[in-house]
Design an enzyme around this catalytic site. Structure first.
Site, PDB file in Angstrom:
ATOM      1  N   ASP A 245      39.345  31.164   8.469  1.00  0.00           N
ATOM      2  CA  ASP A 245      40.777  30.904   8.601  1.00  0.00           C
ATOM      3  C   ASP A 245      40.986  30.236   9.960  1.00  0.00           C
ATOM      4  OD1 ASP A 245      43.441  30.704   8.142  1.00  0.00           O
ATOM      5  OD2 ASP A 245      43.773  32.809   7.678  1.00  0.00           O
TER       6      ASP A 245
HETATM    7  C1  BGC Z   1      46.612  30.720   7.166  1.00  0.00           C
HETATM    8  C2  BGC Z   1      45.831  30.138   6.009  1.00  0.00           C
HETATM    9  C3  BGC Z   1      45.934  28.635   6.022  1.00  0.00           C
HETATM   10  C4  BGC Z   1      45.469  28.115   7.382  1.00  0.00           C
HETATM   11  C5  BGC Z   1      45.494  26.609   7.500  1.00  0.00           C
HETATM   12  C6  BGC Z   1      46.239  30.051   8.475  1.00  0.00           C
HETATM   13  O1  BGC Z   1      47.005  30.523   9.530  1.00  0.00           O
HETATM   14  O2  BGC Z   1      46.354  32.102   7.246  1.00  0.00           O
HETATM   15  O3  BGC Z   1      46.300  30.650   4.792  1.00  0.00           O
HETATM   16  O4  BGC Z   1      45.163  28.115   4.994  1.00  0.00           O
HETATM   17  O5  BGC Z   1      46.311  28.660   8.377  1.00  0.00           O
HETATM   18  O6  BGC Z   1      46.767  26.115   7.528  1.00  0.00           O
END
Ligand code: BGC
Length: 689
Positions: A245
């Site tokens: 993530d």
């Molecule tokens: C979120 C993810 C997302 C990623 C990229 C993160 O903060 O938890 O779900 O895919 O950001 O935008």
């Protein structure tokens, strides 16, 4: 994605030859995203999702570009007027896997039209507690239902040869504390409650998995070898790659050893640190080789598969996808109460549309799942479009209870639109704003977990004030999860859960209110009578323990009656269930039930099958969902819902022996329209040894 097994073998052989020719630096370079912060800091307001992210991979030697990535669960998150579907929780309420497949395919088409190769749209974290700020991004509280809906989205998306990401592995269900919380969970609860849906999407061929920010049993998920290696890769045979993530998911180069293949969004550790770790012997180069093989394997498989069609920017936000968004909104709205007031007549009655959300574009979270569609039909606009020619509508969207009551008094029916916005719930991105310091003002960064499951006080005041006029009232509730309604539900003549219903939500709402179609959604979670009936939740937790029970399994165990049960939803027509039958055919149980539409209107019914574990000698939930079927029935029509069950639907995980087992007891199989309205099959089922 369709690729013949011969092509699989060819790709593996090519990789056998290619990987040894690459330098360590070249290989490690594939293991991280690039340039995220360069663009992030160059854009006004530090926005996410304004361009595709370079998310790692790519290999010049074989002419492969890096992965081109975007979010998200309710549509492609790029600023190009992409289609905004109802949020995943709404689609969960449709219980329609065929529809979810078509939505995945439409998202895949838009992703391809915009040049993406990786779409992060399959959020399948289990809704353990409704206060979770991102509940709207997932499908509900039940692992079986989550797995089926997620698998349909994966297959639909990947049918357009764009990879789908399943996120966030695992136990990611507190938003504000997500960067630090350590979730303690037994191996059994992990296997039976928090992981089955991830296994289901992996079995459906999902190309990539995103590790969660939080810790599970003392290890951050990107460093959690038990999750990433033992279970996902070794036991489940996952052939794709794991990426982290985004902003705070990785804490060191040792994540590679634990099974993380790509660090996003930048090479903080999977750059010089990883090269150094390999050179110093801390990390085996075979770990890097395996990661590179996994990444390139998927890139080659997807880039070489024959496309089912061509893609053009005219596919983005096109009319066919808007229709699909409308279909999804129509199938997802859940009728929770109806004192014979709905559907409304198209003429005669004088109608007032009230509430601060009545004419607001309210599509959900403003974090990574945000979508900017070409247009959005608000509830008021949808109602006007449908009935303005027949009915003299009046509206007040100020949210002021006195103004609303004044208008309600002069009308026969009040349609009141209440609920949440992105400001009340959603992704919480710390750094720019300290959430707790924001007070009432509109702020793009607010979101996070809810502190209360009640409607905002202003909405409750509005409902009370309108009710006091004696005018009949239909309350339409917007939101992404369970909202407690007991303090005002008696005052409403009808209640409709309309979620964050996507760009055609207003059109769908009007068609349901005025009886063009019957509502057919069913709750993908339970709504508690009291918040105290729910499992412990602390949005600031450093540590928390997740056990086997939440939602309907917890209410069953404690003999608590929820305000509204899992799987509940009313219709304008009436469905009658026959007695379900069970027959063993080889090693498969075939369960059938006749369902008749006894009403005067066409409608859809979601039949649900549960396995009952009342005879079990071990501690188990009283029952678990193990099948569902959505049937469209004309008035007077009868159809048979068929379900098949194999032994895995009855098994439990034995920690000591690290395997799944069956109790040697008779199991009950129950079928019905909701988790509290079930009929058992006459035959109980005992599995042969
Ligand atoms: C979120 C993810 C997302 C990623 C990229 C993160 O903060 O938890 O779900 O895919 O950001 O935008």
């Amino acid at each position: 994605m369709t690729i013949a097994s011969a092509d699989h073998d060819t790709i593996e052989m090519e990789l056998d030859e290619l990987i040894p020719t690459l330098s360590l630096k070249e290989k490690v370079a594939m293991m991280s995203g690039k340039d995220f912060y360069k663009y992030y800091f160059s854009v006004d307001n530090r926005q996410f999702g304004v361009r595709a992210y370079n998310a790692g991979g790519g290999c010049e030697e074989i002419d492969l570009a890096p992965l081109s990535y975007a979010d998200g669960p309710r549509g492609v998150r790029l600023p190009n007027g992409t289609t905004c579907f109802p949020v995943s929780m709404a689609r969960g309420a449709s219980w329609d896997v065929d529809l979810e497949h078509r939505i995945g395919s439409a998202m895949g088409v838009e992703a391809r039209a915009l040049g993406l190769t990786l779409l992060s749209n399959v959020c399948i974290n289990l809704l353990r507690h409704p206060a979770w700020g991102r509940s709207q991004e997932t499908y509900g509280e039940d692992p079986y239902h989550l797995g089926e809906m997620g698998a349909a989205l994966v297959e639909g998306t990947q049918s357009q040869n764009v990879m789908a990401t399943a996120k966030h592995l695992a136990a990611n269900s507190i938003e504000n504390a997500r960067f630090k919380v350590d979730v303690t969970v037994s191996e059994r609860a992990l296997r039976e409650v928090y992981l089955p849906h991830f296994k289901r999407v992996v079995d459906a061929g999902c190309a990539t998995v995103m590790s969660a920010y939080n810790q599970v049993n003392g290890h951050y998920c990107a460093h959690n070898a038990h999750l990433l290696r033992d279970i996902l890769k070794d036991e489940w045979g996952f052939e794709g790659f794991v990426h982290s993530d985004w902003v705070k998911g990785v804490y060191g180069a040792d994540a590679a050893e634990a099974g993380l293949d790509i660090e996003n969004p930048e090479p903080t550790f999977f750059g010089e640190d990883l090269v150094h770790a390999v050179k110093s012997g801390e990390t085996n180069e075979a770990v890097v080789d395996e990661a590179v093989r996994r990444i390139l394997r998927m890139q080659l498989r997807f880039s070489r598969a024959a496309d089912p069609r061509s893609y053009s920017t005219s596919d983005v936000g096109c009319a066919a996808h808007a229709e699909l968004a409308q279909e999804a909104a129509e199938k997802s709205m859940v009728l929770l109460k109806n004192n014979d007031i709905l559907p409304l007549a198209r003429n005669g009655a004088r109608i007032a549309v009230l509430g601060r959300l009545a004419d607001k574009v309210n599509l959900g979270d403003h974090g990574s799942s945000n979508v900017t569609p070409p247009y959005a039909v608000t509830p008021l606009a949808g109602i006007k479009n449908l009935v303005d020619r027949h009915i003299a509508l009046q509206s007040d969207t100020s949210g002021d209870p006195i103004a609303a009551a004044a208008l309600a008094k002069n009308n026969d029916i009040a349609i009141v639109i209440v609920g949440y916005t992105y400001f009340d719930e959603g992704e919480f991105i710390p750094g720019d704003v300290a959430l707790e310091e924001v007070s009432g003002e509109e702020d793009a960064h607010r979101g996070g977990d809810r502190s209360s499951l009640r409607l905002p006080q202003a909405d409750v005041d509005l409902i009370r004030s309108v009710a006091a006029t004696g005018t009949k009232m239909v309350v339409c509730v917007m939101g992404g999860g369970a909202i407690t309604m007991d303090e005002w539900s008696d005052l409403a003549d009808a209640i409709l859960m309309i979620w964050y219903p996507g760009m055609e939500g207003g059109t769908a709402l009007a068609r349901i209110l005025f009886g063009d179609i019957s509502p057919s959604g069913k709750l993908p979670f339970s709504i508690p009578a009291y918040e105290s009936h729910l499992p412990y939740f602390d949005k600031h937790a450093d540590d928390i323990t997740y056990d086997m029970y939440h939602g309907y399994t917890l209410f069953d165990r404690e003999s608590i009656t929820p305000a509204l049960p899992f799987g509940f939803g009313l219709s304008y027509t009436q469905f009658i269930y026959g007695d379900p039958t069970l027959e063993m055919i080889d090693d498969i149980a075939l369960v059938r039930v006749k369902i008749t539409n006894r009403g005067a209107m066409a409608g859809a019914e979601v039949a649900q099958l549960y396995v009952g574990f009342g005879n079990s000698v071990i501690d188990r939930p009283k029952k678990l969902l193990k099948g569902f079927k959505r049937l469209e029935l004309e008035p007077g029509e009868t159809a048979v819902a068929e379900f098949t069950l194999d032994r895995s639907a009855f098994a439990h995980y034995v920690e000591r022996d690290k395997c799944w087992r069956l109790d040697p007891v008779p199991f009950e199989v129950l079928v019905g329209p909701a988790s509290n309205l079930l009929k058992p099959c006459q035959t109980m089922l005992i599995w042969p040894e």
